[in-house]
Write an enzyme that holds these catalytic residues in place. Structure first.
Site, mmCIF file in Angstrom:
data_model
loop_
_atom_site.group_PDB
_atom_site.id
_atom_site.type_symbol
_atom_site.label_atom_id
_atom_site.label_comp_id
_atom_site.label_asym_id
_atom_site.label_seq_id
_atom_site.Cartn_x
_atom_site.Cartn_y
_atom_site.Cartn_z
ATOM 1 N N SER A 346 0.923 -1.514 -0.002
ATOM 2 C CA SER A 346 -0.090 0.007 -0.004
ATOM 3 C C SER A 346 0.800 1.362 -0.050
ATOM 4 O O SER A 346 0.443 2.244 -0.698
ATOM 5 C CB SER A 346 -0.992 0.050 1.273
ATOM 6 O OG SER A 346 -0.303 -0.292 2.143
ATOM 7 N N HIS A 376 -1.920 -9.152 1.929
ATOM 8 C CA HIS A 376 -1.572 -7.714 2.836
ATOM 9 C C HIS A 376 -2.726 -7.379 3.692
ATOM 10 O O HIS A 376 -2.848 -8.248 4.588
ATOM 11 C CB HIS A 376 -1.206 -6.644 1.543
ATOM 12 C CG HIS A 376 -0.824 -5.258 2.046
ATOM 13 N ND1 HIS A 376 -0.132 -5.302 3.272
ATOM 14 C CD2 HIS A 376 -0.801 -3.999 1.440
ATOM 15 C CE1 HIS A 376 0.261 -3.961 3.291
ATOM 16 N NE2 HIS A 376 -0.061 -3.118 2.286
ATOM 17 N N HIS A 423 6.056 -12.832 7.481
ATOM 18 C CA HIS A 423 6.200 -11.483 7.102
ATOM 19 C C HIS A 423 7.429 -11.341 6.333
ATOM 20 O O HIS A 423 8.270 -11.937 6.485
ATOM 21 C CB HIS A 423 6.585 -10.462 8.255
ATOM 22 C CG HIS A 423 6.072 -9.183 8.231
ATOM 23 N ND1 HIS A 423 7.059 -8.228 7.379
ATOM 24 C CD2 HIS A 423 4.943 -8.410 8.022
ATOM 25 C CE1 HIS A 423 6.588 -7.089 7.472
ATOM 26 N NE2 HIS A 423 5.251 -6.932 7.727
ATOM 27 N N ARG A 432 2.889 -4.934 17.002
ATOM 28 C CA ARG A 432 1.706 -4.497 16.597
ATOM 29 C C ARG A 432 0.697 -5.581 16.955
ATOM 30 O O ARG A 432 -0.406 -5.649 17.705
ATOM 31 C CB ARG A 432 1.369 -4.016 15.197
ATOM 32 C CG ARG A 432 2.237 -2.767 14.832
ATOM 33 C CD ARG A 432 2.099 -2.638 13.088
ATOM 34 N NE ARG A 432 2.194 -3.838 12.430
ATOM 35 C CZ ARG A 432 2.255 -4.089 11.126
ATOM 36 N NH1 ARG A 432 1.692 -2.984 10.328
ATOM 37 N NH2 ARG A 432 2.649 -4.975 10.260
ATOM 38 N N ASP A 481 -2.299 -8.994 11.592
ATOM 39 C CA ASP A 481 -3.471 -9.382 11.209
ATOM 40 C C ASP A 481 -4.094 -10.639 11.884
ATOM 41 O O ASP A 481 -5.214 -10.876 11.996
ATOM 42 C CB ASP A 481 -3.671 -9.709 9.630
ATOM 43 C CG ASP A 481 -3.225 -8.201 8.719
ATOM 44 O OD1 ASP A 481 -3.895 -7.318 9.266
ATOM 45 O OD2 ASP A 481 -2.779 -8.528 7.888
HETATM 46 C C1 ACO Z 1 -0.462 -6.018 7.193
HETATM 47 C C2 ACO Z 1 0.244 -7.153 6.695
HETATM 48 O O1 ACO Z 1 0.291 -7.060 5.232
HETATM 49 S S1 ACO Z 1 1.104 -8.130 7.391
HETATM 50 C C3 ACO Z 1 1.002 -9.387 6.277
HETATM 51 C C4 ACO Z 1 -0.237 -10.113 6.155
HETATM 52 N N1 ACO Z 1 -0.489 -11.484 5.240
HETATM 53 C C5 ACO Z 1 -0.765 -12.687 5.884
HETATM 54 O O2 ACO Z 1 -0.820 -12.918 7.034
HETATM 55 C C6 ACO Z 1 -0.763 -13.668 4.679
HETATM 56 C C7 ACO Z 1 0.157 -15.150 5.197
HETATM 57 N N2 ACO Z 1 1.565 -14.569 5.177
HETATM 58 C C8 ACO Z 1 2.117 -14.756 3.667
HETATM 59 O O3 ACO Z 1 1.490 -15.147 2.837
HETATM 60 C C9 ACO Z 1 3.521 -14.285 3.935
HETATM 61 O O4 ACO Z 1 4.268 -14.780 5.177
HETATM 62 C C10 ACO Z 1 3.711 -12.978 3.367
HETATM 63 C C11 ACO Z 1 3.077 -12.517 2.241
HETATM 64 C C12 ACO Z 1 3.106 -11.985 4.589
HETATM 65 C C13 ACO Z 1 5.346 -12.589 3.173
HETATM 66 O O5 ACO Z 1 5.804 -13.529 2.073
HETATM 67 P P1 ACO Z 1 7.100 -13.871 1.886
HETATM 68 O O6 ACO Z 1 8.104 -12.641 2.160
HETATM 69 O O7 ACO Z 1 7.245 -14.302 0.518
HETATM 70 O O8 ACO Z 1 7.358 -14.782 2.978
HETATM 71 P P2 ACO Z 1 8.721 -15.939 3.195
HETATM 72 O O9 ACO Z 1 9.769 -15.422 2.290
HETATM 73 O O10 ACO Z 1 8.705 -16.486 4.621
HETATM 74 O O11 ACO Z 1 7.860 -17.066 2.171
HETATM 75 C C14 ACO Z 1 8.643 -18.348 1.974
HETATM 76 C C15 ACO Z 1 7.770 -19.489 1.640
HETATM 77 O O12 ACO Z 1 6.896 -19.607 2.724
HETATM 78 C C16 ACO Z 1 5.656 -19.386 2.608
HETATM 79 N N3 ACO Z 1 4.666 -18.867 3.763
HETATM 80 C C17 ACO Z 1 4.875 -17.849 4.199
HETATM 81 N N4 ACO Z 1 4.092 -17.553 5.313
HETATM 82 C C18 ACO Z 1 3.466 -18.536 5.125
HETATM 83 C C19 ACO Z 1 2.339 -18.748 5.925
HETATM 84 N N5 ACO Z 1 1.683 -17.836 6.787
HETATM 85 N N6 ACO Z 1 1.690 -19.886 5.862
HETATM 86 C C20 ACO Z 1 2.319 -20.890 5.036
HETATM 87 N N7 ACO Z 1 3.397 -20.656 3.993
HETATM 88 C C21 ACO Z 1 3.803 -19.411 4.254
HETATM 89 C C22 ACO Z 1 5.538 -18.674 1.291
HETATM 90 O O13 ACO Z 1 4.025 -18.796 0.679
HETATM 91 C C23 ACO Z 1 6.724 -19.065 0.475
HETATM 92 O O14 ACO Z 1 6.439 -20.341 -0.233
HETATM 93 P P3 ACO Z 1 6.952 -20.850 -1.464
HETATM 94 O O15 ACO Z 1 8.449 -20.937 -1.250
HETATM 95 O O16 ACO Z 1 6.261 -22.119 -1.800
HETATM 96 O O17 ACO Z 1 6.705 -19.665 -2.459
HETATM 97 O O1 OAA Z 2 5.325 -4.426 6.007
HETATM 98 C C1 OAA Z 2 4.677 -5.229 5.191
HETATM 99 O O2 OAA Z 2 5.023 -5.896 4.340
HETATM 100 C C2 OAA Z 2 3.332 -5.602 5.492
HETATM 101 C C3 OAA Z 2 2.669 -4.885 6.660
HETATM 102 O O3 OAA Z 2 2.739 -5.596 7.715
HETATM 103 C C4 OAA Z 2 2.244 -3.549 6.484
HETATM 104 O O4 OAA Z 2 2.177 -3.016 5.599
HETATM 105 O O5 OAA Z 2 1.544 -3.116 7.883
#
Ligand code: ACO
Ligand code: OAA
Length: 542
Positions: A346, A376, A423, A432, A481
């Protein structure tokens, strides 16, 4: 609705100037007194906080923040110019094929002023942790409310409540780079309220018309995005640019004005969306759920326009204590979600779109669209959906850690992510998340019997071990989240797609403050070079 509700209200708000000044001095002296002296609680009544009544202007004129930004610009511009001139060739990171294909993870490639994110420590707002913000930034006591966020009468073994700060204080910090004084924080509330008063206390008519013309079942974030885009009609930046009257060095000023207008309108936009969501759920015609009040702060107005306060429809029949806690939750949530450095979707999108000199409305509408992705901002909704489905599946069964672990493995084997965990930058539990959890733990009487909240707490103990064993993700800990949506759900926000609208109200603060600084620095259009598969393969072979 708001104008009819406001007129009798206004007439109730005209005590003598001297008594208002006395009240303002009293509420400000609470701020400078010690925490031990300040009342932990004072009821959040329907009566207007003395410090926001229109006559008491002596200590907080609403252009203070703009002057503070203007005063900070010369020194920061000079620092940036010296970096450009003398150090432009200093390497920061090496880009690899992996970083190009891996979403640029870890590449220090963006310039962002308001916050920095440490993998181990979490977010810092101009150097301040969440706890330091809670300790140092002005909170509701400046409005004449109690300083603490807790409810009276909680059991002695409950966690002590964290002090609250107002999102307005966070906005000042992000805009100016330093914490505000109580009067400066109040000036921000005034500024935002004056903006809405100048619109007659409501959304501009074309914005309401456009939003009401949308299908009622439209995604709440699409509705918000449309509202933000239609607000653009009154962009001062777009108008000044079109008229060719503005020098580049002055772009920041109308950008600032637009940012304030946008932020001021967010409670009204969110209220408009929520009334449609409610109407859709109940098969009725959208009705205003609350009223915007010039004598209330930004978060209170947001809660009121969603229908969660006494002077609103109080759609969930919350008790006075619950209404107060809902407002406290909103202030906490919108304060700590405001910014998360520059690389999240964002923030980065707002910055990117703004770099083409799109005005703040268009830039932030784009950023908010990015927030609506399930990886996100929408993850909060996914978490609640997941907790609800777990609760349903487990039914009357006693929830054990091993049962929970089995459910998580089933999700992972199906190739899905555990929402609310992991993350891109953080490598520890998100502070948070800890702040949101603490909010619930400080209120055992309220949350102790909520099975969803209890499941959320248990999940935060079980999921990291499962994710570690799964061995894929780089961070098995909860992000914000994991806890945020379920707390709103507790108070009655059951329309899951709506959570992200609340997130978007908060996230506006940081990226819009940065946009003002982008223009103050005169940053260029962002335009990295792309490479195709053939080029990459050639480069990789050397
Ligand atoms: C306010 C916010 O935006 S906070 C984030 C909110 N999002 C979520 O909670 C969704 C669940 N979490 C995720 O999808 C991820 O952890 C993200 C998008 C937040 C970060 O993604 P990345 O930086 O790519 O994480 P990372 O480097 O740890 O990923 C490596 C692998 O672990 C997997 N992984 C990461 N988090 C998770 C999870 N919560 N559950 C299962 N698998 C996961 C990824 O999908 C990736 O798989 P791949 O190798 O098959 O592609
Ligand atoms: O930092 C990030 O990539 C996601 C996140 O936690 C936010 O935007 O609040």
């Amino acid at each position: 609705m708001s104008s009819t509700l406001r007129s009798p209200l206004r007439s109730r708000l005209r005590p003598s100037l001297s008594s208002l000044r006395r009240s303002l001095r009293r509420s400000l002296s609470t701020v400078v007194g010690t925490a031990a002296n300040s009342p932990l609680h004072s009821p959040l009544t329907d009566a207007a906080p003395s410090s926001l009544r229109s006559e008491s202007t002596e200590s907080s004129d609403s252009s203070q923040m703009k002057r503070a930004v203007a005063a900070a610009i010369p020194e920061k511009r000079a620092a940036l110019q010296s970096l450009r001139r003398d150090h432009a060739a200093v390497p920061l990171d090496t880009l690899t094929v992996g970083s190009v294909l891996g979403g640029m993870r870890g590449a220090r490639a963006l310039f962002w002023g308001g916050t920095t994110l440490s993998p181990e420590q979490g977010i810092r707002f101009h150097g301040l942790s969440i706890e330091q913000c809670q300790a140092q930034l002005p909170g509701p006591e400046i409005l004449g409310e109690g300083a603490g966020e807790s409810s009276p009468g909680e059991s002695a073994d409950a966690l002590s409540p964290s002090p609250q700060f107002l999102p307005e204080s966070m906005l000042w910090l992000l805009m100016t780079g330093r914490p505000p004084s109580p009067a400066e924080a109040l000036s921000v509330t005034r500024l935002l309220n004056e903006r809405i008063e100048s619109q007659g206390g409501a959304l501009p008519p074309e914005v309401s018309r456009a939003m009401r013309a949308l299908p009622r079942d439209l995604h709440p974030m699409t509705q918000l995005s449309v509202g933000l885009s239609v607000l653009q009609r009154n962009s001062q930046f777009a108008r000044a640019y079109e008229q060719g009257k503005l020098g580049k060095a002055d772009y920041w000023a109308p950008t600032y004005e637009d940012a304030i207008t946008l932020i001021a309108n967010l409670p009204l936009l969110a209220g408009e969306v929520y009334s449609t969501v409610q109407a859709q759920a109940t098969g009725t015609t959208p009705q205003p759920l609350g009223q915007w009040r010039a004598d209330r702060d930004w978060s209170y107005n947001l809660c009121s326009l969603l229908g969660y306060t006494a002077d609103s429809a109080n759609i969930r029949g919350l008790t006075a204590e619950q209404q107060r806690d809902f407002v406290a939750l909103m202030r906490l949530y919108t304060g700590i979600h405001a910014d998360h450095e520059g690389g999240n979707v964002s923030a980065h999108t707002t910055h990117l779109v703004g770099s083409a000199l799109a005005d703040p409305f268009l830039a932030y509408a784009a950023g908010a669209n990015g927030l609506a992705g399930p990886l996100h901002g929408l993850a909060a909704q996914e978490v609640v959906r997941f907790l609800e489905s777990l609760q349903r599946q487990l039914g009357g069964e006693k929830v054990t850690d091993s049962l929970l672990s089995d459910q998580l493995w089933a999700l992972l084997r199906a190739g899905q992510v555990i929402p609310g965990y992991g993350h891109a930058v953080l490598r520890r539990a998100d502070p948070r998340f800890t702040a949101m959890l603490r909010f619930a733990q400080a209120r055992p009487a309220e949350f102790g019997a909520d099975p969803h909240v209890q499941l959320m707490v248990r999940l935060s103990r079980v999921a990291p071990a499962v994710l570690r064993e799964h061995g894929r993700c780089n961070n098995p800990h909860p992000n914000v989240d994991a806890a945020s949506g379920i707390l709103f759900h507790h108070y009655g926000v059951r329309e899951l797609l709506f959570f992200t609208v609340i997130f978007a109200c908060s996230r506006a603060l940081g990226p819009l403050a940065q946009l003002v600084w982008d223009r103050a620095y005169g940053l260029p259009i962002e335009r990295p070079k792309s490479v195709d598969l053939g080029q990459l393969m050639k480069l990789a072979r050397g």
